[in-house]
Design a protein around this motif. Structure first.
Motif, PDB file in Angstrom:
ATOM      1  N   GLN A 122     -14.950  -3.682   5.483  1.00  0.00           N
ATOM      2  CA  GLN A 122     -15.302  -2.258   5.507  1.00  0.00           C
ATOM      3  C   GLN A 122     -14.054  -1.427   5.236  1.00  0.00           C
ATOM      4  O   GLN A 122     -13.151  -1.383   6.063  1.00  0.00           O
ATOM      5  CB  GLN A 122     -15.890  -1.870   6.866  1.00  0.00           C
ATOM      6  N   ILE A 123     -14.028  -0.791   4.070  1.00  0.00           N
ATOM      7  CA  ILE A 123     -12.863  -0.021   3.651  1.00  0.00           C
ATOM      8  C   ILE A 123     -13.314   1.386   3.286  1.00  0.00           C
ATOM      9  O   ILE A 123     -14.271   1.550   2.528  1.00  0.00           O
ATOM     10  CB  ILE A 123     -12.179  -0.647   2.418  1.00  0.00           C
ATOM     11  N   SER A 124     -12.612   2.364   3.813  1.00  0.00           N
ATOM     12  CA  SER A 124     -12.848   3.755   3.434  1.00  0.00           C
ATOM     13  C   SER A 124     -11.605   4.275   2.740  1.00  0.00           C
ATOM     14  O   SER A 124     -10.493   4.103   3.241  1.00  0.00           O
ATOM     15  CB  SER A 124     -13.166   4.613   4.660  1.00  0.00           C
ATOM     16  N   SER A 125     -11.813   4.872   1.579  1.00  0.00           N
ATOM     17  CA  SER A 125     -10.705   5.393   0.792  1.00  0.00           C
ATOM     18  C   SER A 125     -10.640   6.899   0.952  1.00  0.00           C
ATOM     19  O   SER A 125     -11.667   7.578   0.853  1.00  0.00           O
ATOM     20  CB  SER A 125     -10.898   5.037  -0.682  1.00  0.00           C
ATOM     21  N   GLU A 126      -9.445   7.369   1.208  1.00  0.00           N
ATOM     22  CA  GLU A 126      -9.268   8.808   1.423  1.00  0.00           C
ATOM     23  C   GLU A 126      -8.823   9.544   0.165  1.00  0.00           C
ATOM     24  O   GLU A 126      -9.105  10.718  -0.002  1.00  0.00           O
ATOM     25  CB  GLU A 126      -8.258   9.046   2.538  1.00  0.00           C
ATOM     26  N   GLN A 183      -6.253  -8.583   9.530  1.00  0.00           N
ATOM     27  CA  GLN A 183      -5.434  -8.581   8.330  1.00  0.00           C
ATOM     28  C   GLN A 183      -5.880  -7.448   7.416  1.00  0.00           C
ATOM     29  O   GLN A 183      -7.072  -7.296   7.122  1.00  0.00           O
ATOM     30  CB  GLN A 183      -5.556  -9.934   7.602  1.00  0.00           C
ATOM     31  N   PHE A 184      -4.905  -6.688   6.955  1.00  0.00           N
ATOM     32  CA  PHE A 184      -5.204  -5.536   6.103  1.00  0.00           C
ATOM     33  C   PHE A 184      -4.224  -5.575   4.941  1.00  0.00           C
ATOM     34  O   PHE A 184      -3.010  -5.636   5.157  1.00  0.00           O
ATOM     35  CB  PHE A 184      -5.047  -4.249   6.913  1.00  0.00           C
ATOM     36  N   LEU A 189       2.755  12.261   6.225  1.00  0.00           N
ATOM     37  CA  LEU A 189       1.993  11.029   6.052  1.00  0.00           C
ATOM     38  C   LEU A 189       0.649  11.317   5.400  1.00  0.00           C
ATOM     39  O   LEU A 189      -0.080  12.212   5.833  1.00  0.00           O
ATOM     40  CB  LEU A 189       1.754  10.349   7.401  1.00  0.00           C
ATOM     41  N   GLN A 190       0.341  10.563   4.397  1.00  0.00           N
ATOM     42  CA  GLN A 190      -0.935  10.691   3.688  1.00  0.00           C
ATOM     43  C   GLN A 190      -1.786   9.469   3.984  1.00  0.00           C
ATOM     44  O   GLN A 190      -1.366   8.338   3.706  1.00  0.00           O
ATOM     45  CB  GLN A 190      -0.670  10.808   2.187  1.00  0.00           C
ATOM     46  N   LEU A 191      -2.949   9.677   4.547  1.00  0.00           N
ATOM     47  CA  LEU A 191      -3.854   8.562   4.823  1.00  0.00           C
ATOM     48  C   LEU A 191      -4.427   8.047   3.510  1.00  0.00           C
ATOM     49  O   LEU A 191      -5.000   8.808   2.727  1.00  0.00           O
ATOM     50  CB  LEU A 191      -4.981   9.004   5.746  1.00  0.00           C
ATOM     51  N   LEU A 192      -4.270   6.748   3.271  1.00  0.00           N
ATOM     52  CA  LEU A 192      -4.766   6.135   2.044  1.00  0.00           C
ATOM     53  C   LEU A 192      -6.110   5.440   2.282  1.00  0.00           C
ATOM     54  O   LEU A 192      -7.078   5.682   1.563  1.00  0.00           O
ATOM     55  CB  LEU A 192      -3.751   5.119   1.521  1.00  0.00           C
ATOM     56  N   PHE A 193      -6.146   4.550   3.257  1.00  0.00           N
ATOM     57  CA  PHE A 193      -7.346   3.769   3.548  1.00  0.00           C
ATOM     58  C   PHE A 193      -7.455   3.543   5.054  1.00  0.00           C
ATOM     59  O   PHE A 193      -6.440   3.502   5.751  1.00  0.00           O
ATOM     60  CB  PHE A 193      -7.303   2.386   2.865  1.00  0.00           C
ATOM     61  N   TYR A 194      -8.695   3.369   5.514  1.00  0.00           N
ATOM     62  CA  TYR A 194      -8.870   2.887   6.867  1.00  0.00           C
ATOM     63  C   TYR A 194     -10.054   1.937   6.895  1.00  0.00           C
ATOM     64  O   TYR A 194     -10.925   1.967   6.005  1.00  0.00           O
ATOM     65  CB  TYR A 194      -9.024   4.026   7.887  1.00  0.00           C
ATOM     66  N   SER A 195     -10.051   1.080   7.917  1.00  0.00           N
ATOM     67  CA  SER A 195     -11.078   0.044   8.030  1.00  0.00           C
ATOM     68  C   SER A 195     -11.477  -0.115   9.488  1.00  0.00           C
ATOM     69  O   SER A 195     -10.631  -0.237  10.365  1.00  0.00           O
ATOM     70  CB  SER A 195     -10.531  -1.286   7.488  1.00  0.00           C
ATOM     71  N   VAL A 196     -12.780  -0.136   9.722  1.00  0.00           N
ATOM     72  CA  VAL A 196     -13.287  -0.316  11.083  1.00  0.00           C
ATOM     73  C   VAL A 196     -13.809  -1.730  11.294  1.00  0.00           C
ATOM     74  O   VAL A 196     -14.265  -2.049  12.404  1.00  0.00           O
ATOM     75  CB  VAL A 196     -14.366   0.724  11.416  1.00  0.00           C
ATOM     76  N   GLY A 197     -13.756  -2.577  10.253  1.00  0.00           N
ATOM     77  CA  GLY A 197     -14.212  -3.946  10.401  1.00  0.00           C
ATOM     78  C   GLY A 197     -13.992  -4.745   9.136  1.00  0.00           C
ATOM     79  O   GLY A 197     -13.634  -4.187   8.085  1.00  0.00           O
ATOM     80  N   ILE A 198     -14.204  -6.048   9.211  1.00  0.00           N
ATOM     81  CA  ILE A 198     -14.013  -6.937   8.064  1.00  0.00           C
ATOM     82  C   ILE A 198     -14.842  -6.447   6.879  1.00  0.00           C
ATOM     83  O   ILE A 198     -16.049  -6.198   7.020  1.00  0.00           O
ATOM     84  CB  ILE A 198     -14.401  -8.384   8.414  1.00  0.00           C
ATOM     85  N   ALA A 253      -7.538  -1.433  -1.104  1.00  0.00           N
ATOM     86  CA  ALA A 253      -7.275  -2.124   0.149  1.00  0.00           C
ATOM     87  C   ALA A 253      -8.375  -3.130   0.408  1.00  0.00           C
ATOM     88  O   ALA A 253      -9.502  -2.968  -0.057  1.00  0.00           O
ATOM     89  CB  ALA A 253      -7.177  -1.135   1.301  1.00  0.00           C
ATOM     90  N   SER A 254      -8.025  -4.159   1.158  1.00  0.00           N
ATOM     91  CA  SER A 254      -9.011  -5.165   1.538  1.00  0.00           C
ATOM     92  C   SER A 254      -8.744  -5.625   2.954  1.00  0.00           C
ATOM     93  O   SER A 254      -7.614  -5.555   3.450  1.00  0.00           O
ATOM     94  CB  SER A 254      -8.978  -6.359   0.569  1.00  0.00           C
ATOM     95  N   ARG A 255      -9.792  -6.098   3.593  1.00  0.00           N
ATOM     96  CA  ARG A 255      -9.671  -6.623   4.952  1.00  0.00           C
ATOM     97  C   ARG A 255     -10.425  -7.952   4.992  1.00  0.00           C
ATOM     98  O   ARG A 255     -11.584  -8.025   5.386  1.00  0.00           O
ATOM     99  CB  ARG A 255     -10.232  -5.644   5.973  1.00  0.00           C
TER     100      ARG A 255
END
Lengths: 113, 114
Positions: free
Chosen positions: B55-59, B73-74, B44-53, B66-68
């Protein structure tokens, strides 16, 4: 940086035989350790986890894993496998203070009749 | 109880077409959300994560974004798909402050770019 190594990409085993799926990790800080299982065309399901305390953890379906700090390992074992255990198994680590989880490449367990 | 929904289950798209995969979580608030890609034999390769509306972190720098737009909703998107974007995409969530709980994964989307 953290990393997870699953030493075997595939493990074939006969039904009712014991199995061990190996996992080693590398981290300079404290981590939580997890095993996930993935059945074909499905998402991953949490199988068991090690957080702290007793180094031997068990799942409800007979799997167990032992945390070995000196060897930085978290091997998964089952004393007697069933056909239904055929799946891919992923070892993973999460930093105790982080947002991300790092997964190993997975081990495909194939149980034969 | 908390549930996670991911759709579509399968998708075949031509090279150069856009992409939108959606993931929603129910029964919790302010979850940490994640997009992973699983390529055959590569884990598994982490692509994006979000800790809030919003807020997107790209790996991994790549053809995806990605959007939230809402708390639970992601969305994973691409303006122009490449052949190398083929794979099994998994959305996952974890409660805020619950690193000990592990992830809950969606059922995945198998994307084939032709």
């Amino acid at each position: 940086a953290q990393s997870v190594t699953q030493l075997d990409s595939q493990v074939p085993v006969f039904e009712e035989a014991p199995v061990e799926l190996r996992c080693n990790y590398s981290s300079s800080v404290s981590v939580y350790l997890f095993w996930y299982v993935q059945y074909p065309n499905q998402g991953l399901q949490l199988l068991l986890k090690y957080l702290s305390g007793s180094t031997l953890v068990e799942s409800i379906n007979g799997f167990e894993a032992e945390f070995n700090k000196s060897q930085t390992s978290f091997h998964l074992r089952k004393p007697s496998v069933h056909i239904s255990d055929t799946a891919e198994y992923f070892c993973a680590v999460t930093l105790t203070g982080g947002f991300k989880t790092i997964f190993g490449a997975g081990t495909r367990l194939f149980v034969k009749a | 109880s908390q549930t996670i929904h991911q759709w579509p289950a399968t998708l075949v798209q031509p090279v150069g077409s856009p992409l939108s995969l959606e993931c929603t979580v129910e029964g919790t608030s302010n979850p940490n959300l994640y997009w992973y890609r699983q390529a055959a034999g590569r884990g598994l390769q982490l692509l994006f994560y979000s800790v809030g509306i919003g807020q997107i972190s790209s790996e991994v720098p790549q053809n995806l974004s990605a959007s939230r737009p809402q708390d639970r909703q992601f969305i994973l998107s691409s303006k122009k798909l490449l052949l190398s974007d083929s794979g099994f995409y998994l959305c996952a969530w974890r409660g805020t402050g619950t690193r000990t709980h592990g992830y809950t994964f969606g059922s995945g989307t198998r994307l084939t770019v032709v």
